[in-house]
Structure formats: structure tokens, C-alpha cells
Scaffold this motif. Structure first.
Motif, PDB file in Angstrom:
ATOM      1  N   GLY A   1       0.780  -1.224   0.000  1.00 29.42           N
ATOM      2  CA  GLY A   1       0.000   0.000   0.000  1.00 29.42           C
ATOM      3  C   GLY A   1       0.811   1.271   0.000  1.00 29.42           C
ATOM      4  O   GLY A   1       0.237   2.365  -0.108  1.00 29.42           O
TER       5      GLY A   1
ATOM      6  N   SER B   1      -3.820  10.707   1.606  1.00 27.39           N
ATOM      7  CA  SER B   1      -4.002   9.595   2.522  1.00 27.39           C
ATOM      8  C   SER B   1      -3.539   8.297   1.882  1.00 27.39           C
ATOM      9  O   SER B   1      -3.574   8.141   0.662  1.00 27.39           O
TER      10      SER B   1
ATOM     11  N   ARG C   1      -3.599   3.859   2.918  1.00 28.15           N
ATOM     12  CA  ARG C   1      -3.849   2.770   3.840  1.00 28.15           C
ATOM     13  C   ARG C   1      -2.866   1.649   3.551  1.00 28.15           C
ATOM     14  O   ARG C   1      -2.859   1.084   2.457  1.00 28.15           O
TER      15      ARG C   1
ATOM     16  N   SER D   1      -1.427  -2.134   4.306  1.00 26.52           N
ATOM     17  CA  SER D   1      -1.900  -3.438   4.735  1.00 26.52           C
ATOM     18  C   SER D   1      -0.734  -4.291   5.190  1.00 26.52           C
ATOM     19  O   SER D   1       0.372  -4.184   4.659  1.00 26.52           O
TER      20      SER D   1
ATOM     21  N   PHE E   1      -3.200   9.235  12.145  1.00 33.14           N
ATOM     22  CA  PHE E   1      -3.004   7.813  11.872  1.00 33.14           C
ATOM     23  C   PHE E   1      -3.950   6.982  12.718  1.00 33.14           C
ATOM     24  O   PHE E   1      -4.289   7.354  13.846  1.00 33.14           O
TER      25      PHE E   1
ATOM     26  N   SER F   1      -6.016  -0.728  12.586  1.00 33.25           N
ATOM     27  CA  SER F   1      -7.141  -1.639  12.689  1.00 33.25           C
ATOM     28  C   SER F   1      -6.681  -3.026  12.258  1.00 33.25           C
ATOM     29  O   SER F   1      -5.554  -3.207  11.791  1.00 33.25           O
TER      30      SER F   1
ATOM     31  N   TYR G   1      -4.038  -3.145   9.375  1.00 34.16           N
ATOM     32  CA  TYR G   1      -4.010  -1.966   8.523  1.00 34.16           C
ATOM     33  C   TYR G   1      -3.484  -0.763   9.286  1.00 34.16           C
ATOM     34  O   TYR G   1      -3.642  -0.649  10.501  1.00 34.16           O
ATOM     35  N   LEU G   2      -2.884   0.134   8.551  1.00 27.16           N
ATOM     36  CA  LEU G   2      -2.496   1.426   9.078  1.00 27.16           C
ATOM     37  C   LEU G   2      -3.061   2.495   8.154  1.00 27.16           C
ATOM     38  O   LEU G   2      -2.648   2.600   6.992  1.00 27.16           O
ATOM     39  N   GLN G   3      -4.021   3.250   8.655  1.00 29.53           N
ATOM     40  CA  GLN G   3      -4.604   4.345   7.896  1.00 29.53           C
ATOM     41  C   GLN G   3      -3.820   5.605   8.192  1.00 29.53           C
ATOM     42  O   GLN G   3      -3.671   5.990   9.355  1.00 29.53           O
TER      43      GLN G   3
ATOM     44  N   ASN H   1      -3.597   9.610   7.257  1.00 29.89           N
ATOM     45  CA  ASN H   1      -4.271  10.755   6.672  1.00 29.89           C
ATOM     46  C   ASN H   1      -3.416  12.012   6.805  1.00 29.89           C
ATOM     47  O   ASN H   1      -2.527  12.080   7.653  1.00 29.89           O
TER      48      ASN H   1
END
Length: 120
Positions: A8, A17, A19, A21, A68, A71, A80-82, A84
Motif C-alpha cells: 500500500g 491519505s 492505507r 496493509s 493515523f 485496525s 491496517y495502518l490508515q 491521513n
């Protein structure tokens, strides 16, 4: 036993942004904390975020709170690391690891990393 593969990452502009994985194979990782860290060239690896085995507890580095989030999805054996509102200083190789606690300091398996580059 466990293999972790990050994906990702890429080249984005400031404010964008991404995300990331962290896909696990070999064994389920639903008994492990998953921790994210990052390392920029010439700098030490730094803690980014972590999430408990059940996803009930999370840690985010103070400087990244509000931008950040972490989840996980046990059905996909993936975390996951989101990220933004990315900033140039977020540029680094991002790693995930399967760990024993939320500190991310005691980890049993690591991925190879994925590059995130944020341009100004």
C-alpha cells in the motif's frame, strides 16, 4: 512460521491519505499484537502504532494521533495502518510486526517494509 507482507505504500503529495496493509500467512496472527514502525534513511526506527490481538486496545505515537489509525481484520489475517493528512516528514519505510505487547518492542515476526514517500 508467520510471514508478514506490507503493501500500500507509494509516492503521494502532502495532504494525501494512504492505507497500508499487513497481510499474514503461515499461521493466524489473532493472538499477537500487531505493531507498526517506520524508518527514514539515516534515522532510528520509530514506533508508529499498535493494536491488541482482539483489536480492543490501540496505541498511536503522540505526534501521529489524529492523523493515523490502526485496525485489523482477523477473517483476513490482516492489519491496517490508515494514514491521513500525510506530511513530508512521514516519508519512511513502514514495517509491521507481530509482537507480544503494545509497546512494539518485543516482536516475533517482521515484514520487509513498504516505502511511503510524501512530496511537498
Amino acid at each position: 512460521q508467520v510471514q508478514l507482507v506490507e503493501s500500500g505504500g507509494g509516492l503521494v503529495q502532502a495532504g494525501d491519505s494512504l492505507r497500508l496493509s499487513c497481510a499474514a500467512s503461515g499461521r493466524p496472527i489473532d493472538t499477537y499484537v500487531v505493531a507498526w514502525s517506520r524508518q527514514a534513511p539515516g534515522k532510528d526506527r520509530e514506533f508508529v502504532a499498535s493494536i491488541s490481538a482482539r483489536g480492543r486496545n490501540m496505541r498511536i505515537a503522540d505526534s501521529l494521533k489524529g492523523r493515523f489509525a490502526v485496525s485489523r481484520d482477523s477473517t483476513k489475517n490482516t492489519a491496517y495502518l490508515q494514514m491521513n493528512s500525510l506530511k513530508p516528514e512521514d516519508t519512511a519505510v513502514y514495517y509491521c510486526a507481530a509482537c507480544s505487547d503494545l509497546s512494539g518492542r518485543h516482536c516475533q515476526y517482521w515484514g520487509q517494509g513498504t516505502q511511503v514517500t510524501v512530496s511537498s
